[in-house]
Scaffold this motif. Structure first.
Motif, short mmCIF file in Angstrom:
data_model
loop_
_atom_site.label_atom_id
_atom_site.label_comp_id
_atom_site.label_asym_id
_atom_site.label_seq_id
_atom_site.Cartn_x
_atom_site.Cartn_y
_atom_site.Cartn_z
N ARG A 67 14.22 -13.80 0.75
CA ARG A 67 15.27 -14.19 1.70
C ARG A 67 15.71 -15.63 1.48
O ARG A 67 16.88 -15.96 1.63
N CYS A 93 -0.59 -13.09 -2.33
CA CYS A 93 -0.17 -13.38 -0.96
C CYS A 93 0.16 -12.06 -0.27
O CYS A 93 -0.10 -10.99 -0.81
N THR A 94 0.74 -12.16 0.91
CA THR A 94 1.11 -10.96 1.66
C THR A 94 2.51 -10.48 1.27
O THR A 94 3.31 -11.25 0.73
N MET A 95 2.79 -9.24 1.61
CA MET A 95 4.12 -8.68 1.33
C MET A 95 5.18 -9.40 2.15
O MET A 95 6.29 -9.60 1.68
N SER A 96 4.85 -9.81 3.36
CA SER A 96 5.84 -10.51 4.19
C SER A 96 6.21 -11.86 3.58
O SER A 96 7.35 -12.30 3.68
N TYR A 97 5.25 -12.52 2.92
CA TYR A 97 5.56 -13.79 2.27
C TYR A 97 6.48 -13.57 1.07
O TYR A 97 7.40 -14.35 0.83
N ARG A 143 8.69 -11.17 0.80
CA ARG A 143 10.01 -10.92 1.38
C ARG A 143 10.66 -12.22 1.84
O ARG A 143 11.86 -12.41 1.68
N ARG A 144 9.86 -13.12 2.38
CA ARG A 144 10.39 -14.42 2.81
C ARG A 144 10.91 -15.22 1.62
O ARG A 144 11.98 -15.83 1.68
N ALA A 148 3.18 -8.94 -4.32
CA ALA A 148 2.24 -9.65 -3.46
C ALA A 148 0.86 -9.74 -4.13
O ALA A 148 0.21 -10.79 -4.08
N CYS A 203 7.29 -4.54 -3.89
CA CYS A 203 6.89 -5.68 -3.05
C CYS A 203 5.36 -5.77 -3.02
O CYS A 203 4.80 -6.86 -3.10
N ARG A 204 4.69 -4.65 -2.90
CA ARG A 204 3.22 -4.64 -2.87
C ARG A 204 2.64 -5.19 -4.17
O ARG A 204 1.73 -6.01 -4.16
N SER A 237 14.91 0.38 -1.52
CA SER A 237 13.75 -0.51 -1.53
C SER A 237 14.04 -1.71 -2.42
O SER A 237 14.79 -1.61 -3.38
#
Length: 79
Positions: free
Chosen positions: A35, A25-29, A31-32, A20, A16-17, A47
């Motif tokens: 999803r 972008c960020t790791m949360s983006y 993941r989004r 990103a 994920c890192r 993981s």
């Protein structure tokens, strides 16, 4: 020695890192996007990992402006 992780189809998988960083972008983006189904993901050892080619393809589409378009407010009239 670090070995590249590959799935059963021979595609290189990244964390994920790394995704990103490649997308900018960020790791949360990231993941989004996973999803929402816009980015294919696989689970390895608890993981989530992403196909490097898919991340780069999505990043190039975003750079070209082929991604999601903003909706314009119809009927808005400034004061």
């Amino acid at each position: 020695m670090i070995m590249a992780l590959r799935n059963d189809r021979g595609r290189k998988l990244i964390s994920c890192r790394e995704a990103a960083e490649a997308y900018g972008c960020t790791m949360s983006y990231i993941r989004r996007l996973a999803r929402l189904g816009r980015l294919e993901t696989e689970e390895v050892g608890g993981s989530y990992v992403f196909a490097e080619a898919e991340v780069r393809k999505l990043a190039s589409q975003a750079a070209k402006g082929e991604g999601r378009q903003r909706k314009r407010a119809g009927g808005f009239k400034p004061g």
